[in-house]
Design a protein around this motif. Structure first.
Motif, PDB file in Angstrom:
ATOM      1  N   ARG A  22     -25.983  48.671  21.569  1.00  0.00           N
ATOM      2  CA  ARG A  22     -24.627  48.321  21.199  1.00  0.00           C
ATOM      3  C   ARG A  22     -23.654  49.122  22.057  1.00  0.00           C
ATOM      4  NH1 ARG A  22     -22.971  49.444  15.672  1.00  0.00           N
ATOM      5  NH2 ARG A  22     -23.801  51.521  16.044  1.00  0.00           N
ATOM      6  N   CYS A  72     -20.318  46.278  16.804  1.00  0.00           N
ATOM      7  CA  CYS A  72     -20.019  46.537  18.222  1.00  0.00           C
ATOM      8  C   CYS A  72     -20.549  45.423  19.117  1.00  0.00           C
ATOM      9  CB  CYS A  72     -20.632  47.866  18.645  1.00  0.00           C
ATOM     10  SG  CYS A  72     -19.980  49.279  17.736  1.00  0.00           S
ATOM     11  N   GLY A  73     -19.935  45.296  20.281  1.00  0.00           N
ATOM     12  CA  GLY A  73     -20.363  44.299  21.248  1.00  0.00           C
ATOM     13  C   GLY A  73     -21.747  44.601  21.804  1.00  0.00           C
ATOM     14  N   ARG A 126     -24.150  44.718  15.051  1.00  0.00           N
ATOM     15  CA  ARG A 126     -24.103  43.901  16.269  1.00  0.00           C
ATOM     16  C   ARG A 126     -23.443  42.563  15.967  1.00  0.00           C
ATOM     17  NH1 ARG A 126     -30.244  44.125  17.956  1.00  0.00           N
ATOM     18  NH2 ARG A 126     -30.478  44.507  15.734  1.00  0.00           N
ATOM     19  N   VAL A 127     -22.552  42.174  16.821  1.00  0.00           N
ATOM     20  CA  VAL A 127     -21.724  41.001  16.589  1.00  0.00           C
ATOM     21  C   VAL A 127     -22.539  39.707  16.649  1.00  0.00           C
ATOM     22  CG1 VAL A 127     -21.072  40.775  19.014  1.00  0.00           C
ATOM     23  CG2 VAL A 127     -19.557  39.898  17.262  1.00  0.00           C
ATOM     24  N   TYR A 138     -22.013  38.976  27.379  1.00  0.00           N
ATOM     25  CA  TYR A 138     -21.558  40.043  26.497  1.00  0.00           C
ATOM     26  C   TYR A 138     -20.836  39.383  25.326  1.00  0.00           C
ATOM     27  CZ  TYR A 138     -19.392  44.424  24.985  1.00  0.00           C
ATOM     28  OH  TYR A 138     -19.011  45.516  24.257  1.00  0.00           O
ATOM     29  N   THR A 141     -18.762  39.914  21.616  1.00  0.00           N
ATOM     30  CA  THR A 141     -18.033  40.886  20.792  1.00  0.00           C
ATOM     31  C   THR A 141     -17.119  40.159  19.819  1.00  0.00           C
ATOM     32  OG1 THR A 141     -16.749  42.938  20.892  1.00  0.00           O
ATOM     33  CG2 THR A 141     -16.075  41.155  22.390  1.00  0.00           C
ATOM     34  N   LYS A 170     -13.573  44.504  14.844  1.00  0.00           N
ATOM     35  CA  LYS A 170     -14.957  44.971  14.801  1.00  0.00           C
ATOM     36  C   LYS A 170     -15.507  45.213  13.393  1.00  0.00           C
ATOM     37  CE  LYS A 170     -14.277  45.367  19.259  1.00  0.00           C
ATOM     38  NZ  LYS A 170     -14.429  44.180  20.106  1.00  0.00           N
ATOM     39  N   GLU A 202     -13.384  46.844  26.414  1.00  0.00           N
ATOM     40  CA  GLU A 202     -14.562  46.028  26.696  1.00  0.00           C
ATOM     41  C   GLU A 202     -14.336  45.122  27.902  1.00  0.00           C
ATOM     42  OE1 GLU A 202     -16.915  45.121  22.669  1.00  0.00           O
ATOM     43  OE2 GLU A 202     -14.785  44.605  22.562  1.00  0.00           O
TER      44      GLU A 202
END
Length: 222
Positions: free
Chosen positions: A21, A43-44, A77-78, A101, A103, A107, A135
């Motif tokens: 992450r 998190c992304g 985790r997204v 990626y 996200t 968040k 990000e």
């Protein structure tokens, strides 16, 4: 499984889910209501050199008792729910970017007080915008895929712009000056079945159109 150092076990059995992450601010407390709701900061994840960065609105409630696909509020985790997570990650893979990626604009899980989720407030979106900017700077994508109206609104705010009609913006490339990238709004996977028909697509046609739009946008930035 191994712990990533932030209270989340890594090693998800599904290959579409990266193990690490991108933790931007552990224990962020900018939004007291969100701190009170969340189990994990979502998190992304994904390749930090990815050409495509996908953005959702915020993590949902998730299902803590599920064996897999528990949701970002529980995994950190997204887009890790069975329904929306599987759909968006499969769509990105079909477009040729399984390493995208992924996200959220916000968040943390925004709870409604009854165990479900609500829309993040304007202040919550603004408080989390600095994380999103970091990000985008770190990944430097060619294309930003925003899933849904609220994610699109959050991304446009980076350019001090407002969304003027979400439906009309779907699959229409937008120049995102602040990130030197192309913004591509698409339907949120939770509402995809309702709205794609109103746009004149069946399921296969919509998926093909999204994949083609992503490939074209990446190609134009190459």
């Amino acid at each position: 499984m191994t712990d990533d150092g932030n209270g989340t076990e890594s090693g998800d059995p599904d290959p579409l889910f990266p193990e690490d992450r991108h933790v931007l601010e552990a224990d962020c407390a900018r939004c007291p209501d969100l701190v009170a709701c969340r189990e994990r900061i979502s998190c992304g994840t994904g390749d930090r050199d990815a050409a495509v960065l996908a953005i959702g609105e915020a993590p949902g409630a998730g299902a803590p008792d599920a064996e897999t696909w528990r949701g970002g509020n529980w995994t950190g985790r997204v887009y890790t729910t069975r329904h929306s997570g599987r759909r968006i990650r499969k769509l990105l893979a079909d477009a040729g970017h399984p390493d995208a990626y992924v996200t959220n604009a916000v968040k943390c899980f925004p709870c409604d007080g009854a165990g479900s989720n609500r829309e993040p407030t304007a202040d919550e979106r603004a408080n989390c915008r600095a994380h999103l900017e970091r990000e985008l700077d770190a990944v430097d994508p060619a294309v930003v895929v925003a899933t849904g109206k609220h994610a699109t609104t959050s991304v446009l705010a980076l350019d001090d712009r407002e969304l003027d009609g979400f439906v009309d913006s779907i699959l229409e490339p937008i120049d995102l000056e602040s990130a030197d990238a192309t913004l591509l709004p698409i339907l949120h996977p939770s509402y995809q079945d309702v709205w794609r028909a109103r746009l004149g697509y069946d399921d296969g046609e919509y998926r093909d159109a999204v994949c083609e739009a992503i490939r074209d946008a990446v190609g134009e930035r190459a």
